[in-house]
Design a protein around this motif. Structure first.
Motif, PDB file in Angstrom:
ATOM      1  N   MET A   6       0.839  -1.167   0.000  1.00 17.13           N
ATOM      2  CA  MET A   6       0.000   0.000   0.000  1.00 17.13           C
ATOM      3  C   MET A   6       0.892   1.241   0.000  1.00 17.13           C
ATOM      4  SD  MET A   6      -2.922   1.302   2.670  1.00 17.13           S
ATOM      5  CE  MET A   6      -2.731  -0.139   3.624  1.00 17.13           C
ATOM      6  N   ASP A   7       0.549   2.169  -0.846  1.00 17.45           N
ATOM      7  CA  ASP A   7       1.311   3.406  -0.981  1.00 17.45           C
ATOM      8  C   ASP A   7       0.789   4.441   0.026  1.00 17.45           C
ATOM      9  OD1 ASP A   7       3.196   5.123  -2.092  1.00 17.45           O
ATOM     10  OD2 ASP A   7       1.808   5.860  -3.612  1.00 17.45           O
ATOM     11  N   VAL A   8       1.666   4.922   0.888  1.00 18.28           N
ATOM     12  CA  VAL A   8       1.286   5.904   1.905  1.00 18.28           C
ATOM     13  C   VAL A   8       1.898   7.248   1.537  1.00 18.28           C
ATOM     14  CG1 VAL A   8       1.429   6.519   4.351  1.00 18.28           C
ATOM     15  CG2 VAL A   8       1.108   4.133   3.686  1.00 18.28           C
ATOM     16  N   LYS A   9       1.074   8.280   1.591  1.00 20.59           N
ATOM     17  CA  LYS A   9       1.500   9.652   1.310  1.00 20.59           C
ATOM     18  C   LYS A   9       1.153  10.509   2.528  1.00 20.59           C
ATOM     19  CE  LYS A   9       1.493   9.148  -3.490  1.00 20.59           C
ATOM     20  NZ  LYS A   9       2.753   8.904  -4.025  1.00 20.59           N
ATOM     21  N   ASN A  10       1.426  11.796   2.432  1.00 22.90           N
ATOM     22  CA  ASN A  10       1.046  12.731   3.488  1.00 22.90           C
ATOM     23  C   ASN A  10       0.024  13.708   2.934  1.00 22.90           C
ATOM     24  OD1 ASN A  10       4.053  11.943   4.191  1.00 22.90           O
ATOM     25  ND2 ASN A  10       2.969  12.461   6.064  1.00 22.90           N
ATOM     26  N   CYS A  11      -0.991  13.999   3.740  1.00 26.43           N
ATOM     27  CA  CYS A  11      -2.016  14.964   3.365  1.00 26.43           C
ATOM     28  C   CYS A  11      -1.370  16.335   3.177  1.00 26.43           C
ATOM     29  CB  CYS A  11      -3.088  15.017   4.455  1.00 26.43           C
ATOM     30  SG  CYS A  11      -4.334  16.309   4.209  1.00 26.43           S
ATOM     31  N   ARG A  12      -1.731  17.019   2.102  1.00 28.55           N
ATOM     32  CA  ARG A  12      -1.171  18.344   1.835  1.00 28.55           C
ATOM     33  C   ARG A  12      -1.684  19.402   2.807  1.00 28.55           C
ATOM     34  NH1 ARG A  12      -2.314  18.782  -4.525  1.00 28.55           N
ATOM     35  NH2 ARG A  12      -2.246  16.543  -4.799  1.00 28.55           N
ATOM     36  N   ILE A  13      -2.814  19.124   3.450  1.00 21.99           N
ATOM     37  CA  ILE A  13      -3.414  20.104   4.351  1.00 21.99           C
ATOM     38  C   ILE A  13      -2.908  19.940   5.783  1.00 21.99           C
ATOM     39  CG2 ILE A  13      -5.588  20.922   5.362  1.00 21.99           C
ATOM     40  CD1 ILE A  13      -6.889  20.078   2.662  1.00 21.99           C
ATOM     41  N   CYS A  14      -2.971  18.697   6.301  1.00 22.49           N
ATOM     42  CA  CYS A  14      -2.636  18.498   7.722  1.00 22.49           C
ATOM     43  C   CYS A  14      -1.365  17.680   7.937  1.00 22.49           C
ATOM     44  CB  CYS A  14      -3.804  17.846   8.449  1.00 22.49           C
ATOM     45  SG  CYS A  14      -4.093  16.120   7.991  1.00 22.49           S
ATOM     46  N   GLY A  15      -0.818  17.051   6.893  1.00 26.23           N
ATOM     47  CA  GLY A  15       0.414  16.291   7.012  1.00 26.23           C
ATOM     48  C   GLY A  15       0.256  14.864   7.500  1.00 26.23           C
ATOM     49  N   ALA A  16      -0.979  14.431   7.785  1.00 27.10           N
ATOM     50  CA  ALA A  16      -1.211  13.067   8.279  1.00 27.10           C
ATOM     51  C   ALA A  16      -0.929  12.034   7.186  1.00 27.10           C
ATOM     52  CB  ALA A  16      -2.654  12.925   8.754  1.00 27.10           C
ATOM     53  N   ALA A  17      -0.601  10.814   7.612  1.00 24.83           N
ATOM     54  CA  ALA A  17      -0.378   9.707   6.685  1.00 24.83           C
ATOM     55  C   ALA A  17      -1.717   9.266   6.094  1.00 24.83           C
ATOM     56  CB  ALA A  17       0.291   8.538   7.392  1.00 24.83           C
ATOM     57  N   ILE A  18      -1.790   9.216   4.760  1.00 24.96           N
ATOM     58  CA  ILE A  18      -3.009   8.782   4.080  1.00 24.96           C
ATOM     59  C   ILE A  18      -2.660   7.773   2.994  1.00 24.96           C
ATOM     60  CG2 ILE A  18      -4.282  10.921   4.533  1.00 24.96           C
ATOM     61  CD1 ILE A  18      -3.704  11.762   1.630  1.00 24.96           C
ATOM     62  N   THR A  19      -3.680   7.045   2.582  1.00 24.11           N
ATOM     63  CA  THR A  19      -3.553   6.139   1.455  1.00 24.11           C
ATOM     64  C   THR A  19      -4.793   6.323   0.596  1.00 24.11           C
ATOM     65  OG1 THR A  19      -3.043   3.870   0.801  1.00 24.11           O
ATOM     66  CG2 THR A  19      -4.666   4.145   2.568  1.00 24.11           C
ATOM     67  N   PHE A  20      -4.755   5.857  -0.618  1.00 22.17           N
ATOM     68  CA  PHE A  20      -5.883   5.993  -1.528  1.00 22.17           C
ATOM     69  C   PHE A  20      -6.448   4.609  -1.812  1.00 22.17           C
ATOM     70  CE2 PHE A  20      -3.582   9.867  -1.964  1.00 22.17           C
ATOM     71  CZ  PHE A  20      -4.553  10.828  -2.155  1.00 22.17           C
ATOM     72  N   ILE A  21      -7.742   4.430  -1.508  1.00 23.02           N
ATOM     73  CA  ILE A  21      -8.432   3.166  -1.730  1.00 23.02           C
ATOM     74  C   ILE A  21      -9.338   3.345  -2.941  1.00 23.02           C
ATOM     75  CG2 ILE A  21     -10.013   1.447  -0.750  1.00 23.02           C
ATOM     76  CD1 ILE A  21      -7.398   1.643   0.814  1.00 23.02           C
ATOM     77  N   ARG A  22      -9.254   2.417  -3.875  1.00 24.31           N
ATOM     78  CA  ARG A  22     -10.114   2.474  -5.060  1.00 24.31           C
ATOM     79  C   ARG A  22     -11.498   1.965  -4.690  1.00 24.31           C
ATOM     80  NH1 ARG A  22      -8.550   0.600 -11.131  1.00 24.31           N
ATOM     81  NH2 ARG A  22     -10.334   1.623 -12.091  1.00 24.31           N
ATOM     82  N   THR A  23     -12.526   2.802  -4.889  1.00 23.36           N
ATOM     83  CA  THR A  23     -13.890   2.443  -4.542  1.00 23.36           C
ATOM     84  C   THR A  23     -14.477   1.505  -5.595  1.00 23.36           C
ATOM     85  OG1 THR A  23     -14.944   4.270  -5.719  1.00 23.36           O
ATOM     86  CG2 THR A  23     -14.221   4.702  -3.447  1.00 23.36           C
TER      87      THR A  23
END
Length: 75
Positions: free
Chosen positions: A1-18
């Motif tokens: 899983m690819d983890v990035k950082n939110c551009r607004i708050c800096g939290a760790a996020i990932t993108f799930i395909r719906t």
């Protein structure tokens, strides 16, 4: 899983395909949940299905899922 950082708050996020093929930004940490049609939370499963329910931190439930990041982003 690819983890990035939110551009607004800096939290760790990932993108799930719906199921509809769109990518939903979600908090990177999966958590156990319990399904409940009247539950207060939107939950995205690893397969991209949206379910309603309640988070069960540290517990066992119906599966693990991700919180859509818009629900926790400190805008």
């Amino acid at each position: 899983m690819d983890v990035k950082n939110c551009r607004i708050c800096g939290a760790a996020i990932t993108f799930i395909r719906t199921e509809k093929g769109k990518y939903m930004p979600c908090d990177a940490q999966a958590m156990p949940y319990k399904k409940a049609q009247d539950g207060p939370e939107n939950i995205i499963t690893p397969a991209g299905k949206l379910v309603r329910g309640r988070w069960l931190p540290g517990g066992q439930g119906d599966g693990v899922g991700y919180r859509p990041h818009w629900a926790s982003c400190h805008k």
